[in-house]
Design an enzyme around this catalytic site. Structure first.
Site, mmCIF file in Angstrom:
data_model
loop_
_atom_site.group_PDB
_atom_site.id
_atom_site.type_symbol
_atom_site.label_atom_id
_atom_site.label_comp_id
_atom_site.label_asym_id
_atom_site.label_seq_id
_atom_site.Cartn_x
_atom_site.Cartn_y
_atom_site.Cartn_z
ATOM 1 N N GLU A 227 100.230 48.732 3.023
ATOM 2 C CA GLU A 227 100.094 50.013 3.728
ATOM 3 C C GLU A 227 101.149 50.220 4.795
ATOM 4 O O GLU A 227 101.636 51.328 4.989
ATOM 5 C CB GLU A 227 98.687 50.135 4.312
ATOM 6 C CG GLU A 227 97.586 50.174 3.259
ATOM 7 C CD GLU A 227 97.742 51.311 2.243
ATOM 8 O OE1 GLU A 227 98.571 52.216 2.473
ATOM 9 O OE2 GLU A 227 97.047 51.280 1.226
ATOM 10 N N GLU B 267 102.519 57.631 -1.144
ATOM 11 C CA GLU B 267 101.917 57.160 -2.400
ATOM 12 C C GLU B 267 102.992 56.751 -3.416
ATOM 13 O O GLU B 267 102.798 55.798 -4.182
ATOM 14 C CB GLU B 267 101.014 58.245 -3.000
ATOM 15 C CG GLU B 267 99.881 58.705 -2.085
ATOM 16 C CD GLU B 267 99.063 57.573 -1.483
ATOM 17 O OE1 GLU B 267 98.833 56.553 -2.172
ATOM 18 O OE2 GLU B 267 98.641 57.708 -0.314
ATOM 19 N N GLU C 32 90.076 51.359 -5.405
ATOM 20 C CA GLU C 32 90.461 50.519 -4.273
ATOM 21 C C GLU C 32 89.408 50.645 -3.175
ATOM 22 O O GLU C 32 88.979 51.759 -2.870
ATOM 23 C CB GLU C 32 91.824 50.946 -3.710
ATOM 24 C CG GLU C 32 92.332 49.950 -2.689
ATOM 25 C CD GLU C 32 93.710 50.319 -2.113
ATOM 26 O OE1 GLU C 32 94.387 49.420 -1.626
ATOM 27 O OE2 GLU C 32 94.067 51.514 -2.146
ATOM 28 N N ALA D 94 94.762 59.927 -0.106
ATOM 29 C CA ALA D 94 95.284 59.849 -1.470
ATOM 30 C C ALA D 94 95.173 58.409 -1.942
ATOM 31 O O ALA D 94 94.908 57.502 -1.154
ATOM 32 C CB ALA D 94 96.739 60.306 -1.503
#
Length: 878
Positions: A338, A316, A145, A280
């Site tokens: 997010e 996560e 990503e 992460a």
């Protein structure tokens, strides 16, 4: 506004950086073989595609790969056709295949062979260094990503071009390899290697594919639904994965229940990677972490670290549904991924650890941080069209995460938790294994609630900034008039600023009052949609005090009339107002002072009223804001008096908590003790400094003699008030203790030294001895040190070409902006501006602009309030 208008004109469908939709991937069969001796890898991929219209060329992504032997075969054909003509576009990162002849719609398989580098930039397929039995070793791992799967294999590397993946890894026989799915077949092959074929993944985006190869060990658990959960570490650290494992097992079950959708894979692995750029990465079923974000040591980790690890793990795991199962259509909607995962992470931690009161932490971290960034003129909307994918890393900022989470929380509060959950379940079920836009979420929530939501919500996501609600009495003195304007840290929006003055939000305004002579509280809600609304004063007269934005669930600041401010001060001293609302007052009063909307005298009066505070989150916010004020006056004659003020602020809570933890004490008290003692020591409290020196001697002789919470406090104060001996002893601890978390704490402590020669040595030492991802912590500490920040910035300027080369695009913004954090003069802003004009950093342009604006805002604050601050300190502290 003009910014939004220009952005809205970018038509994504004609974006030259987007791939054509004439060829769509269906299944990647990928085979990779890393070479740890040469830091390279070879591979081949057979990708089944759907051709949807006749094409004579095929465009996909490849970057820093040597591609060869390209061919294709129709599903109906018996032989393949070689493709000899292909070209690379370095700017767009395209690989264009010119076909020998046009192909018609149907199923085809494209074959590629390729070679690449296991780079050391923490992007794509990269290498990470660790030490095993005194020997340096490397693992191979991935970070795809946003747009780095293309560094590993040729692919259609856009989030809405979903496919399934079957990965085969050929690795040394003594290594462990982990990917998104379990191993389906293992066999020995040549060169003392084994070939591991992993199961086919669900339909997913390229950025979620992952694999890790190295010397790994694990701890294992299972959810109540039977999902296997493992935490993998380098050898000798697996016990430090037990806390993260416990959190992951509980949180996976929580989200399965909350979303009403079972976790879609049979296993979920969490892996601690020594070199890792982000905190992460949510790769589906193969989640990678920086070691400090996953590992907890019983002897080395503080209570604050446990809270941080739990939050990152939960964040996560939220992505496994929100992001992985349903993915944003393009990076413009990154905030949805997010922002939601940030909010949902807090929700899950609150479920697992209700005693932590984690939503207080949400307010003091996510909301406070978002408001700090979004209060700048140079901010941006969180729903922001992105054309060039190279700029995506700039959108991974406080706004995508924090403002997104604040908006989600505000809407949950507005609709009710039950209605919001129903809408979310509908959204996930409707778009699972596919992609969605922000508007799709609003539609699902509207359907669940029966309320018009999109117009309200869109105002928050597409408009730069957030409002301040201003209060004044009406002309007839019968009502309180509430008006809204955009809040700017640089000062009130002027009527002549037509772009800013025209901004309006639909604000759910809540307010709570305490009935006179009683403890009885009552809450009311009003909607401020246009310029203003009025609240009858008769309805407020029965209250001793009134606090707006109850529970701090609304993303707005509240500027009270002077009589309402004066009513709030005794309510703060008596803690009659709840903790989260006291926290909100702290956030707002410092922001208003910085913006010139609240006098320095009133600010310091209000701040001093908090000296009997007992809640950690409120103290954490006070410490952050007071530290900024301390940095502001650090080079003025008022500095020593401000140190006295800080000692008096923290003395009561420091004495109350003392140095020794009490049996069974609250988790928050452990964190608060460290905060109070660190501030007392840093601001010159002699008794605390002496205690720190004594305990530092104990720490050096017997590492386990000082608790994990207090080790960093003792080291910070010892470094600040010590000299060469203390510096060298902390360096020795850095070298001898194998813990990423503790090494970061050593670096932070060493950054507090005051001897110019040692400062210069330390800066060079960081680059020679600290992992690149952790160098940033050194500069966080140096920039907060008035004796060191100028020298640190001078070093960065002198060594910029080497620094630029050392850091990847997604980290260079931090190296460009963190060294500037402590400055508060126009001269410093001009210097930095000139430097970046001569050495431009396009991928950090947003961050640099914000940092320059912040420096200038602080410079104006100092110029405006220095004499008033000094006068108040003279009156009260001498």
């Amino acid at each position: 506004g003009a910014v939004e208008l220009i952005l809205s004109l970018i038509n994504m469908s004609t974006n030259p950086y987007r791939l054509p939709r004439s060829v769509l991937p269906r299944l990647y069969s990928l085979r990779l073989k890393p070479d740890f001796a040469t830091y390279t890898f070879t591979g081949q991929v057979d990708t089944q595609v759907q051709v949807v219209e006749s094409v004579s060329s095929v465009v996909l992504h490849a970057l820093e790969l040597e591609v060869s032997n390209i061919s294709y075969q129709a599903s109906t054909a018996t032989s393949s056709v070689a493709i000899g003509q292909f070209s690379h576009d370095e700017d767009k990162q395209f690989l264009t295949l010119t076909l020998p002849q046009a192909i018609e719609p149907g199923l085809y398989t494209f074959h590629f062979e390729f070679k690449g580098t296991l780079n050391d930039k923490m992007v794509g397929f990269y290498r990470s260094k660790y030490v095993l039995n005194g020997e340096e070793k490397y693992m191979a791992t991935t970070q795809f990503e946003s747009t780095d799967a293309r560094r590993c294999f040729p692919c259609w590397d856009e989030p809405d071009m979903k496919a399934t993946f079957q990965t085969t890894l050929v690795v040394p026989a003594d290594k462990t390899a982990v990917s998104n799915t379990p191993v389906e077949e293992e066999r020995m092959v040549e060169d003392n290697c084994k070939s591991l074929r992993f199961g086919v993944t669900p339909i997913m985006s390229t950025y979620l594919l992952a694999f890790v190869i190295g010397d790994l060990e694990y701890v294992e658990g299972h959810t109540k639904e039977g999902v296997q959960v493992r935490v993998y570490t380098t050898p000798g650290k697996k016990e430090q994965g037990l806390f993260g494992l416990d959190v992951a097992v509980k949180v996976l079950s929580f989200f399965s229940d909350y979303f009403g959708i079972a976790y879609p894979l049979t296993k979920c692995d969490l892996l601690a990677i020594p070199d890792f750029a982000a905190g992460a990465m949510e790769n589906w079923g193969c989640i990678t972490f920086r070691e400090v974000a996953l590992l907890v040591s019983e002897t080395l980790s503080s209570a604050a670290t446990k809270q941080y690890v739990a939050s990152v793990v939960a964040h996560e795991l939220a992505h496994q549904w929100f992001g992985n199962l349903v993915t944003m259509e393009w990076w413009s909607d990154l905030w949805l991924n997010e922002g939601f995962a940030t909010w949902a992470g807090y929700l899950a931690v609150d479920h697992c650890f209700p005693e932590w009161e984690i939503f207080l932490e949400f307010t003091s971290s996510s909301m406070a941080y978002c408001m700090k960034v979004d209060g700048l003129k140079s901010s941006h909307p969180i729903e922001i069209p992105i054309e060039d994918p190279k700029l995506i890393s700039q959108v991974f900022d406080a706004l995508s995460y924090s403002k997104g989470a604040c908006i989600i929380r505000m809407i949950e509060n507005y609709l009710s938790a039950e209605v919001f959950q129903t809408g979310l379940r509908s959204y996930l079920n409707q778009h699972k294994y596919a992609n969605a836009k922000t508007a799709d979420l609003w539609a699902s929530l509207e359907q669940a609630s029966g309320r018009a939501l999109e117009s309200m919500a869109t105002g928050w996501t597409t408009t730069t900034g957030f409002p301040v609600v201003l209060m004044e009495r009406s002309a007839d003195d019968k009502s309180l008039v509430l008006r809204q304007k955009r809040f700017l840290s640089s000062g009130p929006v002027q009527e002549t600023d037509t772009e800013e003055i025209s901004k309006k939000w639909k604000i759910p305004v809540s307010y709570c009052g305490c009935r006179r002579g009683t403890n009885e509280k009552s809450t009311s809600i009003a909607e401020l949609e246009g310029d203003s609304i009025e609240i009858p004063l008769d309805s407020l007269k029965e209250f001793d005090w009134v606090k707006f934005n109850v529970g701090q669930t609304g993303l707005y600041r509240v500027h009270y009339s002077s009589d309402l401010w004066s009513q709030l001060r005794p309510a703060v001293e008596q803690t009659a107002i709840g903790p989260v609302d006291r926290l909100g007052l702290v956030m707002d009063m410092f922001a208003f002072s910085k913006a010139g909307m609240l006098s320095a005298e009133l600010l310091l009066d209000m701040a001093y009223a908090f000296r009997l505070e007992t809640e950690y989150a409120v103290w954490a916010q006070l410490a952050t804001d007071l530290d900024e004020l301390s940095q502001l006056v650090s080079s003025t004659p008022a500095a020593p008096h401000f140190d006295t003020f800080m000692q008096r602020m923290f003395e009561t809570i420091g004495n109350k908590l003392g140095w020794e933890a009490q049996p069974g004490e609250a988790h928050q008290n452990s964190i608060l003790r460290a905060l109070a003692l660190k501030n007392l020591g840093s601001f010159g409290h002699q008794e605390t400094i002496q205690q720190c020196k004594n305990r530092f001697s104990m720490l050096v002789q017997d590492f386990g003699s000082i608790s994990a919470d207090l080790k960093p406090v003792v080291m910070n104060v010892a470094a600040k008030y010590g000299g060469r001996e203390e510096f060298e002893q902390i360096k020795k601890l850095f070298n001898s203790i194998d813990s990423a978390e503790f090494k970061v704490k050593c670096v932070m402590a060493m950054g507090q030294v005051r001897d110019p020669q040692i400062i210069d040595e330390f800066i060079q030492w960081i680059f020679d001895n600290v992992r690149p991802q952790d160098i940033l912590y050194g500069f966080v500490s140096l920039s907060s040190n008035p004796m060191a920040r100028g020298r640190a910035w001078a070093y960065v300027k002198s060594n910029w070409p080497a620094i630029r080369k050392m850091f990847s695009d997604n980290m260079i913004e931090h190296m460009a902006t963190i060294p500037l954090r402590g400055f508060s003069t126009e001269q410093a802003a001009v210097d930095a501006e000139q430097f970046f004009a001569e050495c431009p950093v396009p991928e950090a342009k947003m961050g640099i602009t914000r940092q320059l604006e912040n420096i200038r805002t602080k410079a104006a604050w100092l110029q405006r309030d220095e004499s008033a601050i000094s006068a108040w300190l003279q009156r009260h502290m001498i």
